[in-house]
Design a protein around this motif. Sequence first.
Motif, PDB file in Angstrom:
ATOM      1  N   VAL A  89       0.824  -1.216   0.000  1.00 37.31           N
ATOM      2  CA  VAL A  89       0.000   0.000   0.000  1.00 37.31           C
ATOM      3  C   VAL A  89       0.857   1.265   0.000  1.00 37.31           C
ATOM      4  N   SER A  90       2.163   1.129  -0.285  1.00 34.44           N
ATOM      5  CA  SER A  90       3.076   2.276  -0.277  1.00 34.44           C
ATOM      6  C   SER A  90       3.807   2.367  -1.612  1.00 34.44           C
ATOM      7  N   PRO A  91       3.109   2.769  -2.676  1.00 33.43           N
ATOM      8  CA  PRO A  91       3.776   2.850  -3.981  1.00 33.43           C
ATOM      9  C   PRO A  91       4.908   3.861  -4.009  1.00 33.43           C
ATOM     10  N   GLU A  92       4.868   4.856  -3.104  1.00 38.11           N
ATOM     11  CA  GLU A  92       5.940   5.845  -3.064  1.00 38.11           C
ATOM     12  C   GLU A  92       7.159   5.322  -2.307  1.00 38.11           C
ATOM     13  N   GLY A  93       7.001   4.173  -1.656  1.00 37.94           N
ATOM     14  CA  GLY A  93       8.089   3.592  -0.882  1.00 37.94           C
ATOM     15  C   GLY A  93       7.824   3.667   0.607  1.00 37.94           C
ATOM     16  N   LEU A 150      12.392   2.299   5.417  1.00 41.64           N
ATOM     17  CA  LEU A 150      12.799   1.053   6.059  1.00 41.64           C
ATOM     18  C   LEU A 150      13.578   1.314   7.339  1.00 41.64           C
ATOM     19  N   SER A 151      14.332   2.401   7.379  1.00 47.16           N
ATOM     20  CA  SER A 151      15.072   2.739   8.595  1.00 47.16           C
ATOM     21  C   SER A 151      14.114   3.033   9.746  1.00 47.16           C
ATOM     22  N   ALA A 152      13.055   3.786   9.455  1.00 48.71           N
ATOM     23  CA  ALA A 152      12.065   4.088  10.489  1.00 48.71           C
ATOM     24  C   ALA A 152      11.310   2.836  10.904  1.00 48.71           C
ATOM     25  N   PHE A 153      11.009   1.960   9.948  1.00 50.38           N
ATOM     26  CA  PHE A 153      10.322   0.710  10.262  1.00 50.38           C
ATOM     27  C   PHE A 153      11.157  -0.132  11.223  1.00 50.38           C
ATOM     28  N   ALA A 154      12.463  -0.214  10.959  1.00 48.98           N
ATOM     29  CA  ALA A 154      13.338  -1.006  11.828  1.00 48.98           C
ATOM     30  C   ALA A 154      13.417  -0.404  13.222  1.00 48.98           C
ATOM     31  N   GLY A 168      10.809  -9.950  -1.090  1.00 48.18           N
ATOM     32  CA  GLY A 168      11.236  -9.352  -2.344  1.00 48.18           C
ATOM     33  C   GLY A 168      11.038  -7.851  -2.326  1.00 48.18           C
ATOM     34  N   LEU A 169      12.119  -7.095  -2.174  1.00 51.53           N
ATOM     35  CA  LEU A 169      12.027  -5.643  -2.153  1.00 51.53           C
ATOM     36  C   LEU A 169      13.293  -5.034  -2.736  1.00 51.53           C
ATOM     37  N   TYR A 170      13.214  -3.767  -3.075  1.00 50.19           N
ATOM     38  CA  TYR A 170      14.372  -3.023  -3.568  1.00 50.19           C
ATOM     39  C   TYR A 170      14.556  -1.812  -2.669  1.00 50.19           C
ATOM     40  N   THR A 171      15.793  -1.511  -2.288  1.00 50.36           N
ATOM     41  CA  THR A 171      16.073  -0.396  -1.388  1.00 50.36           C
ATOM     42  C   THR A 171      16.771   0.731  -2.132  1.00 50.36           C
ATOM     43  N   GLN A 176      16.179  11.105   1.839  1.00 50.85           N
ATOM     44  CA  GLN A 176      16.022  11.883   3.079  1.00 50.85           C
ATOM     45  C   GLN A 176      16.908  11.349   4.200  1.00 50.85           C
ATOM     46  N   GLY A 177      18.086  10.867   3.843  1.00 45.31           N
ATOM     47  CA  GLY A 177      19.023  10.377   4.841  1.00 45.31           C
ATOM     48  C   GLY A 177      18.673   9.024   5.418  1.00 45.31           C
ATOM     49  N   SER A 178      17.701   8.325   4.849  1.00 47.60           N
ATOM     50  CA  SER A 178      17.287   7.013   5.336  1.00 47.60           C
ATOM     51  C   SER A 178      17.288   6.010   4.185  1.00 47.60           C
ATOM     52  N   VAL A 179      17.138   4.748   4.550  1.00 48.61           N
ATOM     53  CA  VAL A 179      16.991   3.683   3.565  1.00 48.61           C
ATOM     54  C   VAL A 179      15.506   3.444   3.354  1.00 48.61           C
ATOM     55  N   TRP A 180      15.061   3.551   2.104  1.00 42.64           N
ATOM     56  CA  TRP A 180      13.670   3.315   1.748  1.00 42.64           C
ATOM     57  C   TRP A 180      13.568   2.033   0.946  1.00 42.64           C
ATOM     58  N   ALA A 181      12.360   1.503   0.859  1.00 43.91           N
ATOM     59  CA  ALA A 181      12.155   0.243   0.139  1.00 43.91           C
ATOM     60  C   ALA A 181      10.842   0.293  -0.623  1.00 43.91           C
ATOM     61  N   VAL A 182      10.824  -0.389  -1.752  1.00 47.19           N
ATOM     62  CA  VAL A 182       9.596  -0.639  -2.504  1.00 47.19           C
ATOM     63  C   VAL A 182       9.565  -2.119  -2.846  1.00 47.19           C
ATOM     64  N   SER A 183       8.389  -2.626  -3.134  1.00 48.02           N
ATOM     65  CA  SER A 183       8.277  -4.022  -3.527  1.00 48.02           C
ATOM     66  C   SER A 183       8.934  -4.232  -4.884  1.00 48.02           C
TER      67      SER A 183
END
Length: 427
Positions: free
Chosen positions: A181-185, A188-192, A210-213, A217-224
């Motif tokens: 439900v997060s097409p913008e990403g 992942l840093s905040a999730f952890a 299965g994700l791509y990072t 904004q100074g963090s690691v983001w992820a999308v499917s």
Amino acid sequence: MVVSPAGTVARVRGLHAQNRAVNHAEAGQRCAVNLAGADLKRAEPARGDWLVAEAAHAPATWLDVRLQVLASEAKALGTRGNWQLHLGAAAVGARLPPLDADALAPGTTALARLVLDRPVAAVWGDRFILRDPAANRTVAGGWVVDPFGPVRGRARPARVAQLVALALPDVVQALVAALEVSPEGLDLSAFARARNLLPADLDSLMARIGLYTFSAQGSVWAVSDTRWLACRTRLLTLVDQWHTEQPDSLGPDEAALLAAWGADEAPPTRALLRAALASLVDDGALVRDGLRWRRHSHRVALSAEDEALLDQTLACLLPGGLRPPIVGELATALGRPLPELLPWLERLARQGLLVRVAPNRYYPPEAVAGLIADARALASERADGSCDAAAYRDRTGIGRNLTVQVLEFLDRVGVTRFDGVRHRLLS
């Protein structure tokens, strides 16, 4: 160690549990910790503070929560009331704007945001109670879903759907559902941090999903993986369409790609767009020329006269490096009247063969890449990822006035963002 949320650095000198010196303590034991640190006298630990590893120090000034209103309440909880949050041993004043309901009726459970009077330390699953300090009674309870929610858009349907996913108890299911439900990403840093995951736990989790990072904004983001593949495929389609419809243009820039994305699919954020474009360049599917992207086989078709004039223009611009001549000097060097040269330069800028950085100065695309590289190099040397006019002027040697124009240009094209003091590098 850090005393959170104050951020005071401390060192553990000793640990007692059940009135005995020990090397480790467990939940449920009565413990005392002997702390040492230069700042402890200035900022003494207070009731409700946490002692955490430096990486876990992330104070929250609002909490997105799952809230259950007591059935014994006579009326719904209003959004304008002042409440008292009891979280752990901390007691903090709070306001309560709901996220998925206009009012919180007695006996109901809903998502809400608690906006706090001061920061607290919290992670996913922390339980709390909410009290009415004026009436001295408990009105609701609940648990923390996300202590690091966005500043804006807290009640958007997409954000509410994301919170529903993040509320799932299983960490794998929660991450998979949140990515869907997060097409913008997803940050992942905040999730952890919210799930209190160790780096090894996060690595294991990423290996199972299965994700791509990418960085943003100074963090690691992820999308499917599905979203990542769709973005790359869509970008190639848009570039191909651009070449077909505008064969006299070098290729689209970021703004053109986002504008052409279409309403049938959510457009990517700038960070996701740039990560996908960079991966296509690395794979050899696209070539970057200045601020534009093209296929390897694409070449702009110019008339013989325009081709010759472009060669002469580049011969005048390239020796100038990061400070090419202004249009008046260029007209003199080319032996062309300025009123005749200006429309031609503007046309080449629209085609992507030149870049208009300032009102009176055009750059070759490779020189623009140099301007961007210097901004990135300066930002990488600072912890806040910023650069200012003085430092950029000294690094490039292009003078103060042109430095101001260049930094304004980098702001316009989305390379940097001016916060009123410094220009901060975007992803």
